[in-house]
Scaffold this active site. Sequence first.
Site, PDB file in Angstrom:
ATOM      1  N   ARG A 294      11.081  42.250  43.172  1.00 28.70           N
ATOM      2  CA  ARG A 294      11.459  42.670  44.517  1.00 28.70           C
ATOM      3  C   ARG A 294      12.951  42.449  44.749  1.00 28.70           C
ATOM      4  O   ARG A 294      13.631  43.307  45.309  1.00 28.70           O
ATOM      5  CB  ARG A 294      10.619  41.924  45.551  1.00 28.70           C
ATOM      6  N   TYR A 429       8.648  51.255  46.608  1.00 28.08           N
ATOM      7  CA  TYR A 429       7.960  50.507  45.558  1.00 28.08           C
ATOM      8  C   TYR A 429       8.306  49.025  45.577  1.00 28.08           C
ATOM      9  O   TYR A 429       9.213  48.581  46.254  1.00 28.08           O
ATOM     10  CB  TYR A 429       8.124  51.130  44.178  1.00 28.08           C
ATOM     11  N   GLU A 430       7.478  48.262  44.860  1.00 26.24           N
ATOM     12  CA  GLU A 430       7.511  46.789  44.887  1.00 26.24           C
ATOM     13  C   GLU A 430       7.277  46.244  46.295  1.00 26.24           C
ATOM     14  O   GLU A 430       7.841  45.230  46.685  1.00 26.24           O
ATOM     15  CB  GLU A 430       8.834  46.252  44.310  1.00 26.24           C
ATOM     16  N   GLY A 431       6.444  46.915  47.049  1.00 24.10           N
ATOM     17  CA  GLY A 431       6.165  46.523  48.425  1.00 24.10           C
ATOM     18  C   GLY A 431       7.094  47.244  49.369  1.00 24.10           C
ATOM     19  O   GLY A 431       8.314  47.051  49.324  1.00 24.10           O
TER      20      GLY A 431
END
Length: 573
Positions: A294, A429-431
């Site tokens: 992240r 992406y990645e949250g």
Amino acid sequence: MPFRAPVTDFQFLFDYVVDFAQVTATDRFADADKDVTEAILSEAGRMCEEVLYPVQRNGDLQGAVLENGVVRTSPGYAEAYAKVAEGGWISTSADPEYGGMGLPHSITMAVNEMMSAACLSLQLNPLMTQGQIEALEHHASDEIKALYLPRLITGEWAGTMNLTEPAAGSDVGALRSKAVSNGDGTYAVSGQKIFISWGDNDFTQNICHLVLARLPDGAPGTKGISLFLVPKFLPDENGAPGVANSLKVVSLEHKLGLHGSPTAVMEYDGATGWMIGAENGGMRAMFTMMNNARLGVGGQGIGVAEGAFQHALGYAMERKQGRTPVEGGSGTIVDHADVRRMLATMKADIFAARAIEMACAVAIDMSTATAEKDWAARAAFLTPIAKAFGTDTGIAVAEMGVQVHGGMGFIEETGAAQYARDVRVTAIYEGTNGIQSMDLVGRKLMDGGEAAYALLDEIEDRAESVRATMPDLAEPLWQATETLREATEWMVTQDNMNDRFAGSVPFLRGFARVLGGYFHLRAAIAEGGTGPRSILAQFYIKRLLPEHTGLLAHAVQGADDLYALTPEELGAA
């Protein structure tokens, strides 16, 4: 103008703004002194300029394709990747026991950001491998480590992470992939995964997939998920790639941007895999990989912002259009007030986002080196801010880059639009950034705001120390920090989490705005209050920091008014 890696900016941040000296003062990272750091950053910058940037446009214009079940990558990617791997740039922070450099994560973040600025599509590949290396270091058996880590670290093999499924996006616990024991220590993994970055390539010997799946007796939701290492080719008795595993790339996604990065739909049909970590402990093991990923994605956003800014500045310094009001100026559009405003905004926000990114990385390094809980808490608190603000900055700066180009920004040949298309997914992406914000006001305030208040105290103390000598910078920053403190106190007292979530995005951005002011102040202090960094700090604090007022007013309104209109009323003409 050609791309120039921002090496001096990173060195300035390390020396004067984010207290990197604390990291090198620890026994763990004592070897990463200033001379070593400068040499590594300079060499990495040269690699980005000479190896990665030349293939940036290739990836966009001639993206990866799937031909007869084989992924063909963009022209020049294989050669560029080989040089990245040969230089050791995949393994800067990996364990030296397996061939890594063992350097601070801060240095890896700086290198990765410069790589993202030069060619984000290709940089995604080593980022995935780095995450896998970290997950295996923490959770794999000694046998798995000995076999896989040396090959991932050299770049002979590459790594991916497989979470998302058609019916399980942000709700990972809804996944349907299954794993059944083969009775010999391996598992048969079956299921389909989507959105798999670099799911295949034509330049590494093997590709190692970390796959989330559920055992037959796994509980519903995230508590019943396990993690498996599933290689494309099963290693033989000598550790070399052997027979093909029962997996394949079904298709490649047709995307808005990042055309050079093959995003795959993966099918696992009883593929052989090895469990990583404990049974039903897949999310814990995967989050080891995801947390730093992240922060890495935040760095990707900042890197693209850097590339877009340099691209726009180069164009503005050459494009002649209309009369400019600057006497003795260049006669190009860089002298127009609005163009200058956009360029200054781009540069000021890049510095703010980069400083937040590096402060988070320093906290990670200090947590690693000292095991002190306060450093771990700071790293955890800053991670969602660095990810969301870094990627929001990338998107905003790339959009402004198109605007600086005017009509030519809408024409693909200039390359300005590529930055805007490539960076857009980083907020997803990645949250998603909304999830990052919810994490900030939820889990990251479960300590009663302790980590947040420690940061606010630090900012106010620094502002107070220069209130007499730099009142134009210190006073508005101190006042903004007080406003942020009040908003934080409001968040902490809300028992209804949806009231927090309703204002989480503006709260995160307001927090980032104040942090950016703090780091700009520190840059001005280091410069003695005169010089280009001090001028940029004046611009940020006077023109951008005031946004915090509206953001934080928005943040504390609760959720009721968001639901005052029904879905039908929202859709009414």
